[in-house]
Scaffold this motif. Structure first.
Motif, PDB file in Angstrom:
ATOM      1  N   VAL A 169     -10.517   4.110  -3.635  1.00 56.25           N
ATOM      2  CA  VAL A 169      -9.343   4.898  -4.788  1.00 56.25           C
ATOM      3  C   VAL A 169      -8.610   6.095  -4.328  1.00 56.25           C
ATOM      4  N   VAL A 170      -9.548   6.786  -3.516  1.00 52.22           N
ATOM      5  CA  VAL A 170      -9.093   8.297  -3.433  1.00 52.22           C
ATOM      6  C   VAL A 170      -8.391   7.992  -2.487  1.00 52.22           C
ATOM      7  N   VAL A 171      -8.973   7.595  -1.090  1.00 53.17           N
ATOM      8  CA  VAL A 171      -8.345   7.122   0.083  1.00 53.17           C
ATOM      9  C   VAL A 171      -6.877   6.217  -0.464  1.00 53.17           C
ATOM     10  N   ALA A 172      -7.057   5.486  -0.613  1.00 53.49           N
ATOM     11  CA  ALA A 172      -5.534   4.925  -1.583  1.00 53.49           C
ATOM     12  C   ALA A 172      -4.893   5.598  -2.646  1.00 53.49           C
ATOM     13  N   ALA A 180       4.821   6.929  -0.567  1.00 52.18           N
ATOM     14  CA  ALA A 180       5.931   6.797  -1.881  1.00 52.18           C
ATOM     15  C   ALA A 180       7.182   8.241  -1.268  1.00 52.18           C
ATOM     16  N   ALA A 181       6.317   9.130  -0.816  1.00 54.16           N
ATOM     17  CA  ALA A 181       7.256   9.889  -0.167  1.00 54.16           C
ATOM     18  C   ALA A 181       8.907   9.394   0.108  1.00 54.16           C
ATOM     19  N   VAL A 182       8.160   8.275   0.616  1.00 53.84           N
ATOM     20  CA  VAL A 182       9.886   7.891   1.563  1.00 53.84           C
ATOM     21  C   VAL A 182      10.657   7.366  -0.245  1.00 53.84           C
ATOM     22  N   PRO A 183      11.808   7.777   0.164  1.00 54.90           N
ATOM     23  CA  PRO A 183      12.834   6.913  -1.325  1.00 54.90           C
ATOM     24  C   PRO A 183      13.188   5.509  -1.023  1.00 54.90           C
ATOM     25  N   PHE A 192       3.117  -2.476  -3.254  1.00 52.25           N
ATOM     26  CA  PHE A 192       1.780  -3.348  -2.549  1.00 52.25           C
ATOM     27  C   PHE A 192       0.646  -3.068  -2.188  1.00 52.25           C
ATOM     28  N   VAL A 193       0.350  -1.534  -1.785  1.00 52.58           N
ATOM     29  CA  VAL A 193      -0.491  -1.580  -0.796  1.00 52.58           C
ATOM     30  C   VAL A 193      -1.311  -1.391  -2.227  1.00 52.58           C
ATOM     31  N   ALA A 194      -0.331  -0.882  -3.236  1.00 48.47           N
ATOM     32  CA  ALA A 194      -1.389  -0.001  -4.333  1.00 48.47           C
ATOM     33  C   ALA A 194      -2.492  -1.670  -5.220  1.00 48.47           C
ATOM     34  N   PHE A 195      -1.534  -2.283  -5.324  1.00 50.48           N
ATOM     35  CA  PHE A 195      -2.308  -4.343  -5.125  1.00 50.48           C
ATOM     36  C   PHE A 195      -3.259  -4.061  -4.370  1.00 50.48           C
ATOM     37  N   MET A 200      -9.098  -4.864  -3.712  1.00 54.52           N
ATOM     38  CA  MET A 200     -10.376  -3.939  -3.133  1.00 54.52           C
ATOM     39  C   MET A 200     -11.134  -3.494  -4.511  1.00 54.52           C
ATOM     40  N   VAL A 201     -11.047  -2.842  -4.384  1.00 53.31           N
ATOM     41  CA  VAL A 201     -12.012  -2.175  -5.623  1.00 53.31           C
ATOM     42  C   VAL A 201     -12.327  -2.969  -6.698  1.00 53.31           C
ATOM     43  N   ALA A 202     -11.435  -3.993  -7.366  1.00 50.42           N
ATOM     44  CA  ALA A 202     -11.899  -5.101  -8.363  1.00 50.42           C
ATOM     45  C   ALA A 202     -13.547  -6.078  -8.041  1.00 50.42           C
ATOM     46  N   PHE A 203     -13.783  -6.304  -5.774  1.00 49.59           N
ATOM     47  CA  PHE A 203     -14.333  -7.125  -5.057  1.00 49.59           C
ATOM     48  C   PHE A 203     -15.196  -6.557  -5.538  1.00 49.59           C
ATOM     49  N   ILE A 204     -15.223  -5.250  -5.152  1.00 50.13           N
ATOM     50  CA  ILE A 204     -16.625  -3.658  -4.327  1.00 50.13           C
ATOM     51  C   ILE A 204     -17.415  -3.965  -5.879  1.00 50.13           C
TER      52      ILE A 204
END
Length: 230
Positions: A169-172, A180-183, A192-195, A200-204
């Motif tokens: 969660v922290v790294v993601a 997201a800093a890129v407009p 898509f990275v967040a999804f 991954m978190v749900a799997f863990i």
């Protein structure tokens, strides 16, 4: 557990389609309904992973996803009431007492802040197990049957999985924020990275719960004393 979580979605059938749909749900989550459906998908992941399924689920049976997601959000809301009430009583009370005594009011507010923080951590640690329990039994009441998953909360593998998920969660969060800093383009890619990270978190969580539950079933009541988290 971490390596498996990375491969879980990537190696599944129609992985591109799943990531595409999931990313779009994240992008349009401000419309509320996509966010609820996304939460329902995570409940499906928890359910299937805890049952030993290694294939990431499809986005289908949308009504079921919505209902499960809505129930999961209600469960989460109820759990979050605990630190919220503590914060309201102690911190709000401290602010009110400060009118008569700055020292007393400040002391109460500080104590309230500490208690709120501890309660928040406790909820954050407990909630994944409660959601897996709900996913398994498919009843909201099962998420509040604390005695049924207390041995799981005390299991070393669950604690380890929770910490790994926290690191993800922290790294993601850092990675998504940087992207997201890129407009425009960054916001889309970040979704898509967040999804992917969410899956991954749900799997863990699902894997950690399943491993802890296996210990509980194999060792019986002794799991509470034989495999402590700390």
């Amino acid at each position: 557990m971490f390596n498996e979580s990375v491969q879980y979605l990537k190696d599944s059938d129609d992985a591109v389609t799943k990531v595409l749909v999931g990313g779009l749900l994240v992008i349009f989550s401000f419309l509320i309904i996509p966010a609820i459906v996304l939460e329902g998908y995570m409940i499906r992941v928890l359910r299937e992973v805890s049952e030993g399924d290694t294939e990431a689920p499809m986005f289908d049976e949308w009504t079921e996803l919505f209902v499960d997601g809505l129930k999961a959000l209600v469960i989460t809301f109820i759990y979050l009431l605990v630190p919220t009430v503590i914060a309201f009583v102690f911190i709000g009370g401290g602010a009110a007492l400060a009118n008569n005594s700055t020292f007393v009011g400040g002391f109460v507010a500080v104590v309230g802040s500490v208690l709120t923080f501890l309660a928040g951590i406790a909820v954050w640690y407990t909630l994944p197990a409660a959601l897996v329990r709900f996913a398994e039994k498919n009843t909201m009441g099962s998420a509040f049957e604390y005695e049924s998953y207390l041995p799981i909360l005390r299991d070393r593998d669950y604690a380890t999985g929770w910490l790994i998920a926290l690191a993800v969660v922290v790294v993601a969060g850092v990675v998504v924020s940087a992207i997201a800093a890129v407009p425009i383009v960054g916001w889309v890619v970040g979704a898509f990275v967040a999804f992917y990270a969410h899956v991954m978190v749900a799997f863990i969580y699902g894997t950690a719960y399943a491993e802890a539950d296996e210990h509980r079933l194999r060792e019986g009541p002794e799991v509470e004393e034989g495999r402590p988290a700390v």
